[in-house]
Design a protein around this motif. Structure first.
Motif, PDB file in Angstrom:
ATOM      1  N   LEU A  46      42.242  64.098  48.788  1.00 43.13           N
ATOM      2  CA  LEU A  46      41.985  65.066  49.683  1.00 43.13           C
ATOM      3  C   LEU A  46      42.610  64.547  51.177  1.00 43.13           C
ATOM      4  CD1 LEU A  46      38.528  66.550  49.236  1.00 43.13           C
ATOM      5  CD2 LEU A  46      40.506  67.730  48.729  1.00 43.13           C
ATOM      6  N   ASN A  47      43.834  64.242  51.134  1.00 42.65           N
ATOM      7  CA  ASN A  47      44.581  63.929  52.225  1.00 42.65           C
ATOM      8  C   ASN A  47      45.571  65.163  52.645  1.00 42.65           C
ATOM      9  OD1 ASN A  47      46.037  63.277  49.793  1.00 42.65           O
ATOM     10  ND2 ASN A  47      47.681  62.112  51.340  1.00 42.65           N
ATOM     11  N   LEU A  48      45.731  65.499  53.866  1.00 42.49           N
ATOM     12  CA  LEU A  48      46.542  66.635  54.358  1.00 42.49           C
ATOM     13  C   LEU A  48      47.960  66.284  54.117  1.00 42.49           C
ATOM     14  CD1 LEU A  48      46.384  69.193  56.021  1.00 42.49           C
ATOM     15  CD2 LEU A  48      46.653  67.881  57.933  1.00 42.49           C
ATOM     16  N   VAL A  49      48.602  67.170  53.458  1.00 39.69           N
ATOM     17  CA  VAL A  49      49.858  67.179  53.078  1.00 39.69           C
ATOM     18  C   VAL A  49      50.973  68.086  53.739  1.00 39.69           C
ATOM     19  CG1 VAL A  49      51.525  67.663  51.040  1.00 39.69           C
ATOM     20  CG2 VAL A  49      49.326  66.591  50.450  1.00 39.69           C
ATOM     21  N   ARG A 308      34.362  63.216  46.411  1.00 39.84           N
ATOM     22  CA  ARG A 308      34.940  63.138  48.004  1.00 39.84           C
ATOM     23  C   ARG A 308      35.023  64.462  48.386  1.00 39.84           C
ATOM     24  NH1 ARG A 308      39.237  62.910  44.117  1.00 39.84           N
ATOM     25  NH2 ARG A 308      39.065  60.543  44.140  1.00 39.84           N
ATOM     26  N   PHE A 309      35.051  64.497  49.787  1.00 44.69           N
ATOM     27  CA  PHE A 309      35.042  65.668  50.563  1.00 44.69           C
ATOM     28  C   PHE A 309      35.661  65.573  51.916  1.00 44.69           C
ATOM     29  CE2 PHE A 309      31.748  63.169  52.156  1.00 44.69           C
ATOM     30  CZ  PHE A 309      31.412  63.519  53.526  1.00 44.69           C
ATOM     31  N   ARG A 310      35.885  66.715  52.554  1.00 48.24           N
ATOM     32  CA  ARG A 310      36.366  66.824  53.808  1.00 48.24           C
ATOM     33  C   ARG A 310      35.784  67.780  54.521  1.00 48.24           C
ATOM     34  NH1 ARG A 310      41.783  65.211  54.842  1.00 48.24           N
ATOM     35  NH2 ARG A 310      41.334  65.771  56.881  1.00 48.24           N
ATOM     36  N   SER A 311      35.173  67.681  55.689  1.00 45.40           N
ATOM     37  CA  SER A 311      34.502  68.633  56.517  1.00 45.40           C
ATOM     38  C   SER A 311      34.612  68.537  57.773  1.00 45.40           C
ATOM     39  CB  SER A 311      33.032  68.454  55.969  1.00 45.40           C
ATOM     40  OG  SER A 311      32.700  67.314  56.468  1.00 45.40           O
ATOM     41  N   GLY A 312      34.335  69.617  58.633  1.00 44.14           N
ATOM     42  CA  GLY A 312      34.420  69.722  60.033  1.00 44.14           C
ATOM     43  C   GLY A 312      32.587  70.368  60.429  1.00 44.14           C
ATOM     44  N   HIS A 313      32.651  70.532  61.592  1.00 41.19           N
ATOM     45  CA  HIS A 313      31.411  71.436  62.179  1.00 41.19           C
ATOM     46  C   HIS A 313      31.315  72.524  61.466  1.00 41.19           C
ATOM     47  CE1 HIS A 313      30.257  68.542  65.176  1.00 41.19           C
ATOM     48  NE2 HIS A 313      31.124  68.591  65.648  1.00 41.19           N
ATOM     49  N   SER A 314      30.168  72.901  60.794  1.00 42.29           N
ATOM     50  CA  SER A 314      29.696  74.160  60.389  1.00 42.29           C
ATOM     51  C   SER A 314      29.286  75.381  61.329  1.00 42.29           C
ATOM     52  CB  SER A 314      28.882  74.142  59.033  1.00 42.29           C
ATOM     53  OG  SER A 314      27.620  73.560  59.809  1.00 42.29           O
ATOM     54  N   ALA A 315      29.106  74.711  62.436  1.00 38.42           N
ATOM     55  CA  ALA A 315      28.762  75.655  63.762  1.00 38.42           C
ATOM     56  C   ALA A 315      29.488  74.993  64.950  1.00 38.42           C
ATOM     57  CB  ALA A 315      27.094  75.708  63.910  1.00 38.42           C
ATOM     58  N   ASN A 325      39.629  54.786  74.076  1.00 40.22           N
ATOM     59  CA  ASN A 325      40.650  55.042  74.779  1.00 40.22           C
ATOM     60  C   ASN A 325      41.465  56.164  74.506  1.00 40.22           C
ATOM     61  OD1 ASN A 325      42.391  54.255  76.844  1.00 40.22           O
ATOM     62  ND2 ASN A 325      43.814  52.790  75.516  1.00 40.22           N
ATOM     63  N   GLY A 326      40.751  57.038  74.197  1.00 32.99           N
ATOM     64  CA  GLY A 326      41.601  58.618  73.887  1.00 32.99           C
ATOM     65  C   GLY A 326      41.884  58.634  72.352  1.00 32.99           C
ATOM     66  N   ARG A 327      41.862  57.625  71.568  1.00 37.40           N
ATOM     67  CA  ARG A 327      41.907  57.939  70.250  1.00 37.40           C
ATOM     68  C   ARG A 327      41.057  58.675  69.415  1.00 37.40           C
ATOM     69  NH1 ARG A 327      43.030  52.364  70.767  1.00 37.40           N
ATOM     70  NH2 ARG A 327      41.017  52.044  69.286  1.00 37.40           N
ATOM     71  N   HIS A 328      39.908  58.588  69.729  1.00 30.84           N
ATOM     72  CA  HIS A 328      38.772  59.454  69.081  1.00 30.84           C
ATOM     73  C   HIS A 328      38.148  60.333  69.921  1.00 30.84           C
ATOM     74  CE1 HIS A 328      39.499  55.837  66.404  1.00 30.84           C
ATOM     75  NE2 HIS A 328      39.371  56.486  65.644  1.00 30.84           N
ATOM     76  N   LEU A 340      32.701  62.024  64.456  1.00 30.29           N
ATOM     77  CA  LEU A 340      33.641  61.293  65.274  1.00 30.29           C
ATOM     78  C   LEU A 340      35.139  61.852  64.780  1.00 30.29           C
ATOM     79  CD1 LEU A 340      34.486  58.862  66.952  1.00 30.29           C
ATOM     80  CD2 LEU A 340      34.636  57.681  64.833  1.00 30.29           C
ATOM     81  N   PHE A 341      35.869  62.580  65.545  1.00 26.37           N
ATOM     82  CA  PHE A 341      37.005  62.998  65.341  1.00 26.37           C
ATOM     83  C   PHE A 341      38.221  62.124  65.577  1.00 26.37           C
ATOM     84  CE2 PHE A 341      34.702  67.010  65.307  1.00 26.37           C
ATOM     85  CZ  PHE A 341      35.006  67.532  64.083  1.00 26.37           C
ATOM     86  N   SER A 342      39.485  61.890  64.755  1.00 20.79           N
ATOM     87  CA  SER A 342      40.344  61.071  65.247  1.00 20.79           C
ATOM     88  C   SER A 342      41.556  61.989  65.625  1.00 20.79           C
ATOM     89  CB  SER A 342      41.077  60.252  64.088  1.00 20.79           C
ATOM     90  OG  SER A 342      42.136  59.472  64.297  1.00 20.79           O
ATOM     91  N   VAL A 343      42.076  61.806  66.816  1.00 22.51           N
ATOM     92  CA  VAL A 343      43.285  62.446  67.276  1.00 22.51           C
ATOM     93  C   VAL A 343      44.575  62.055  66.537  1.00 22.51           C
ATOM     94  CG1 VAL A 343      44.441  62.806  69.470  1.00 22.51           C
ATOM     95  CG2 VAL A 343      42.030  62.608  69.716  1.00 22.51           C
ATOM     96  N   VAL A 344      44.255  60.863  66.295  1.00 23.21           N
ATOM     97  CA  VAL A 344      45.868  60.103  65.735  1.00 23.21           C
ATOM     98  C   VAL A 344      46.223  60.250  64.263  1.00 23.21           C
ATOM     99  CG1 VAL A 344      47.355  58.208  65.501  1.00 23.21           C
ATOM    100  CG2 VAL A 344      45.918  58.495  67.558  1.00 23.21           C
ATOM    101  N   GLN A 345      44.957  60.058  63.601  1.00 20.25           N
ATOM    102  CA  GLN A 345      45.161  60.258  61.911  1.00 20.25           C
ATOM    103  C   GLN A 345      43.752  60.913  61.598  1.00 20.25           C
ATOM    104  OE1 GLN A 345      45.162  56.409  60.066  1.00 20.25           O
ATOM    105  NE2 GLN A 345      45.968  57.473  58.041  1.00 20.25           N
ATOM    106  N   ASP A 346      44.046  62.044  60.993  1.00 16.70           N
ATOM    107  CA  ASP A 346      43.146  63.092  60.601  1.00 16.70           C
ATOM    108  C   ASP A 346      42.100  62.510  59.302  1.00 16.70           C
ATOM    109  OD1 ASP A 346      41.856  65.763  60.727  1.00 16.70           O
ATOM    110  OD2 ASP A 346      42.529  66.143  58.769  1.00 16.70           O
ATOM    111  N   GLN A 347      42.799  61.528  58.655  1.00 15.57           N
ATOM    112  CA  GLN A 347      41.808  60.845  57.593  1.00 15.57           C
ATOM    113  C   GLN A 347      40.563  60.087  58.176  1.00 15.57           C
ATOM    114  OE1 GLN A 347      44.861  61.075  57.211  1.00 15.57           O
ATOM    115  NE2 GLN A 347      45.394  62.222  55.426  1.00 15.57           N
ATOM    116  N   GLN A 348      40.661  59.717  59.498  1.00 16.28           N
ATOM    117  CA  GLN A 348      39.652  58.760  60.008  1.00 16.28           C
ATOM    118  C   GLN A 348      38.552  59.706  60.610  1.00 16.28           C
ATOM    119  OE1 GLN A 348      41.503  56.283  62.789  1.00 16.28           O
ATOM    120  NE2 GLN A 348      43.004  55.121  61.276  1.00 16.28           N
ATOM    121  N   SER A 349      38.525  60.848  60.693  1.00 15.56           N
ATOM    122  CA  SER A 349      37.281  61.736  60.937  1.00 15.56           C
ATOM    123  C   SER A 349      36.370  61.716  59.996  1.00 15.56           C
ATOM    124  CB  SER A 349      38.023  63.328  61.161  1.00 15.56           C
ATOM    125  OG  SER A 349      39.062  63.385  62.136  1.00 15.56           O
TER     126      SER A 349
END
Length: 902
Positions: A46-49, A308-315, A325-328, A340-349
């Motif tokens: 489920l990684n972004l392609v 496995r899953f990928r999710s964000g805020h539902s609200a 230092n601005g990476r998350h 916790l959202f990663s600005v650099v690598q989306d898989q780390q969110s």
């Protein structure tokens, strides 16, 4: 153009549009909609392609086939080959509702029942449909499918209840099913011939034989809402999965004709899609709660478990703050999740764990929402003690306790902070000291208490003794803050009173101001829509900013304290210069900003918006340009309207930039800020290449010696059964029978072989670009080419025109016409041009060093090349002296401070 320009949005996983699954080779991909764009995930992890470009309107339906993606928006259908939009189909007059992949064709259906047939093979020539079918005025299509083995036939369900079978080749309706007295919401074909499953709004599932028009079995889950998605298992198990509007997934056993298991709280919103992978016990589901999940059936009781899953805020999120230092980005939303959202690598969110919420909910037989903490209304964090103990504190809606979190483990902490246990009131404000040891909590009852984060023990309360109070404020505490030296603590009450406390003594009278060396500013907002800045040392008003026309939602200081950013419900974001006491920039967006945060480096601004589940990033243009004057970007008092950042960064996926999109091997998570061609006077411009790429050019000989094999390759004991061959420098295959004649030829040693190869081979791209750049006096293409070469390849290219023999030493005129010398002269001209323009400085120094190491002796012997070399030396000295002069003042200051006794 303003100071902050739209960059991209993060935290958006999927929307309420059903996904599309496709298989390429051995890998499976899923295409999901995220508003006006689409994203493709690799189902293996489920990684972004890939991220698609922004469309004018929201996507209504999706379909995919190999490299093609079809997205219906409004009345149109956009056709993409990977990320390139190759066509737009626009024969519909109303909203397109359904898309179906049908062999080499696409079937589109709009809300009025118009069905068009499109061919996407040879798409440049097929911009109009080859077929049109009108379903009928009293037939509003709701779903479409192709029954297996039914040639040229599709099955269409309606909102009125009936279902029709059409032959798209003859454009005739074959049969109409009367329906089941309920609107049809979804339908799917089964592995068994002639059998389909139909889901209805009333919560019933009908497994129907369409050949004989017979009902085989009916399942009901009316208590869980309507049926919104269906899927049959194809791995041999007789299972049917159904999703409902309540977010529950039900698994039905077709042999036993009963319910086998239920996945409660699978999603927080309506389930839009279900899909069993071919010949695998894996089920994928998506929902309008901004999540995609995969479930595997490998337990002994047959119940699925989350794989496995990928999710964000539902609200929509309410609070955000940059971290690491601005990476998350830490984000808290109305969905009771702390992320916790990663600005650099989306898989780390990820979502921070609240300690086995699902297990506790299952054990207590309650919903997960009832176990989770209530929505976060305020939080604060400190990075300095991340490895030692909990470093985040959160306040929750209508909760008398505050909770701590350990970000190192992404988990809820072991301590619960209870201010004023004798008279508990909801905690409204919180702050962490700069040292990371203490947390300050303010309650609705006016109580302020300090806690030790390591032990969770109270370390005193702040009470205003000057007015004989038993608490800090008479009203609710709306904000607390601490200075960077642990000298002052500031609190604000709901009635407008601001108090400055002594950090250690916890009273007002004993505040000592002489400890601070610089002014400490406090920004406040009142109901009169005015921002006021106070000097907490002198206890006086120093700045007042006016301009917002509606409630101010958030404030944020820049890390250097020179800027103050404010957002309002009027949709404006304003930037105030604290020193000049004026507004320097303002932008307006269609959706009001609810929270904002500026990264410590001031390069990225993060915002959240009303009814938006994502976090939107804006890039600071002034940080990545040669113009140091911010006024050249700022709009001043003028408010400029801009659009929200899109999913794909700055819509770079359109046209020529689409090849730079995210792909599986090179994820586009690193920040790619806009660059400027202009240079700062007296400075040099670096190439921004990886350090290893140009450093390896300098140390290439050392690397070759280090990688040289210790022992020569041993000859195999037995020759292989095929005809043996020996390698040659020319690339021609020499067989064992030719080996003897090769040895007898005395003139074919390695050097002569290289010379012969060089004469016979066509001109390389390296030399072609060098020659064409010299003729046009534009070396941009040649520079880009050599920057893309590996160190070993560049070394080989430079050695290809190395003079091996000295046969022409006696004839100087003949020697000067040799092609090798012409290439060396062109390279010297290139170095002179690039050094004069001060571009790619560090990379050019490494290339020049390697070039002189290879061709230095040749340049020394040729008078024409010596003149070029002297000119290159003069320019090199001139450019470096300018830079060195700027470094000299810094070196003097550093030397002085390093030798001084402080």
């Amino acid at each position: 153009m303003g100071i902050f320009e739209p960059y991209r949005a993060i935290g958006c996983i999927t929307s309420s549009v059903p996904f599309s699954v496709q298989r390429l080779g051995t890998e499976t991909f899923v295409t999901v909609s995220v508003g006006k764009a689409f994203q493709i995930y690799n189902c293996a992890k489920l990684n972004l392609v890939l991220v698609g470009p922004q469309l004018p309107k929201k996507i209504n339906a999706l379909a995919s086939y190999r490299d093609y993606t079809f997205a219906a928006y409004g009345n149109n259908i956009a056709v993409f080959k990977r990320a390139h939009q190759v066509a737009t189909w626009s024969n519909h007059n109303v909203k397109v509702k359904l898309l179906l992949l049908f062999g080499d064709h696409i079937i589109s259906v709009d809300v009025r029942g118009n069905m068009f047939l499109w061919a996407f093979k040879g798409i440049d020539e097929n911009l109009v449909p080859f077929g049109h079918i009108m379903l009928g005025e009293k037939f509003s299509p709701s779903c479409i499918m192709h029954p297996d083995t039914y040639l040229n036939k599709v099955l269409i369900g309606s909102e009125q209840g009936p279902m029709q079978l059409w032959n798209i080749s003859t454009k005739k309706k074959i049969f109409e099913f009367k329906g089941w007295n309920s609107p049809i919401s979804c339908c799917v074909s089964s592995p068994a011939l002639d059998v389909v499953a139909i889901g209805c709004i009333d919560g019933r599932i009908h497994v129907h034989n369409i050949r004989y028009d017979e009902e085989l079995v009916t399942f009901t889950h009316s208590s869980r809402g309507s049926v919104t998605a269906l899927s049959f298992s194809t791995d041999g198990q007789p299972l049917l999965a159904s999703g409902g509007s309540s977010g529950v997934i039900s698994i039905w056993n077709l042999e036993k004709k009963r319910l086998q298991s239920v996945v409660r709280e699978a999603h927080d919103s309506v389930i839009t899609s279900l899909h069993f992978f071919a010949n695998e016990p894996v089920l994928m589901s998506s929902s309008a709660d901004n999540s995609v999940k995969m479930w595997i059936f490998d337990t002994s009781d047959g119940d699925p478990r989350l794989l496995r899953f990928r999710s964000g805020h539902s609200a929509p999120p309410l609070c955000i703050k940059f971290y690491a230092n601005g990476r998350h980005i830490l984000s808290a939303g109305q969905d009771r999740a702390f992320r916790l959202f990663s600005v650099v690598q989306d898989q780390q969110s990820r979502e921070l764990s609240q300690r086995h919420v699902s297990k506790r909910a299952k054990k207590l037989k309650v919903k997960v929402e009832e176990i989770k903490l209530k929505p976060v209304i305020a939080f604060d964090c400190a990075e300095i003690r991340e490895r030692d103990w909990c470093n985040v504190v959160t306040c929750h809606m209508d909760t008398a306790q505050a909770y701590v979190w350990r970000l190192q483990n992404f988990v809820l902490g072991e301590h619960v902070l209870n201010p004023c246990p004798e008279n508990p009131t909801p905690v409204k404000a919180c702050a962490i000291s700069a040292c990371g040891n203490f947390a300050f909590l303010g309650t609705a009852g006016g109580w302020i208490e300090r806690f030790n984060l390591q032990s969770g023990i109270s370390r005193g309360t702040y009470i205003d003794l000057s007015e004989s109070r038993s608490c800090a404020h008479d009203s609710e505490v709306v904000g607390v803050a601490c200075d960077s030296t642990n000298t002052l603590m500031i609190s604000a009450g709901y009635q407008g009173d601001i108090k400055v406390w002594n950090f250690k003594e916890r009273d007002i009278e004993s505040v000592t101001f002489h400890i601070l060396l610089s002014m400490c500013l406090l920004a406040t907002v009142a109901d009169d829509l005015t921002i006021r800045l106070f000097d907490v040392v002198a206890l006086r008003l120093v700045r007042k900013f006016e301009g917002h026309k509606d409630r101010i939602t958030d404030l944020c200081f820049s890390d250097d304290g020179k800027w103050l950013l404010s957002s309002s419900m009027d949709g404006s974001l304003r930037i105030w210069d604290v020193i000049l006491a004026r507004q320097i920039d303002a932008i307006h967006v269609d959706v009001p900003i609810t929270a904002l945060s500026l990264s410590p480096n001031m390069d990225i601004l993060a915002t959240t918006h009303v009814d938006k589940n994502g976090v939107y990033l804006w890039v600071n243009q002034s940080m990545f340009s040669s113009t140091s004057n911010v006024d050249s970007y700022a709009s001043g008092k003028e408010v400029v309207s801009v659009k929200l950042p899109s999913i794909s960064s700055a819509e770079r996926s359109r046209d020529e930039h689409s090849d730079e999109l995210v792909n599986a091997s090179q994820p586009k998570d690193a920040l790619d800020f806009p660059t400027q061609d202009k240079q700062i006077p007296e400075l040099v411009t670096l190439s921004l290449l990886p350090k290893s790429q140009w450093q390896n050019l300098i140390n290439l000989d050392i690397i070759k010696v280090r990688n040289k094999p210790i022992e020569p390759p041993k000859k195999p004991e037995k020759a292989p059964f095929f005809l043996p061959s020996v390698p040659s420098l020319s690339g021609e295959i020499l067989f064992e029978s030719d080996k003897l004649s090769l040895k007898e030829n005395n003139g074919t040693d390695d050097e002569n072989q290289m010379k012969k190869t060089r004469l016979d081979m066509p001109q390389s791209r390296f030399l072609y670009l060098l020659q064409s750049s010299k003729e046009t006096d534009n070396y941009a293409a040649f520079t880009d080419y050599i920057k893309g070469l590996s160190p070993s390849t560049l070394d080989m290219e430079l050695r290809m025109f190395q003079i091996i023999d000295d046969d022409d030493d006696g004839d100087q005129q003949k020697a000067e016409k040799r092609p090798e010398l012409l290439s060396i002269e062109r390279l010297l001209d290139y170095f002179i041009h690039e050094l004069s323009s001060r571009n790619n400085f560090e990379f050019l120094q490494a290339v020049i060093r390697l070039f002189l190491k290879i061709h230095g002796e040749t340049i020394r012997q040729q008078s024409s090349l010596q003149e070029k070399a002297r000119k290159l030396l003069d320019i090199q000295c001139m450019v470096w002296q300018r830079v060195d002069k700027l470094f000299q003042s810094s070196r003097c200051v550093v030397a002085f401070l390093s030798n001084s006794q402080i």
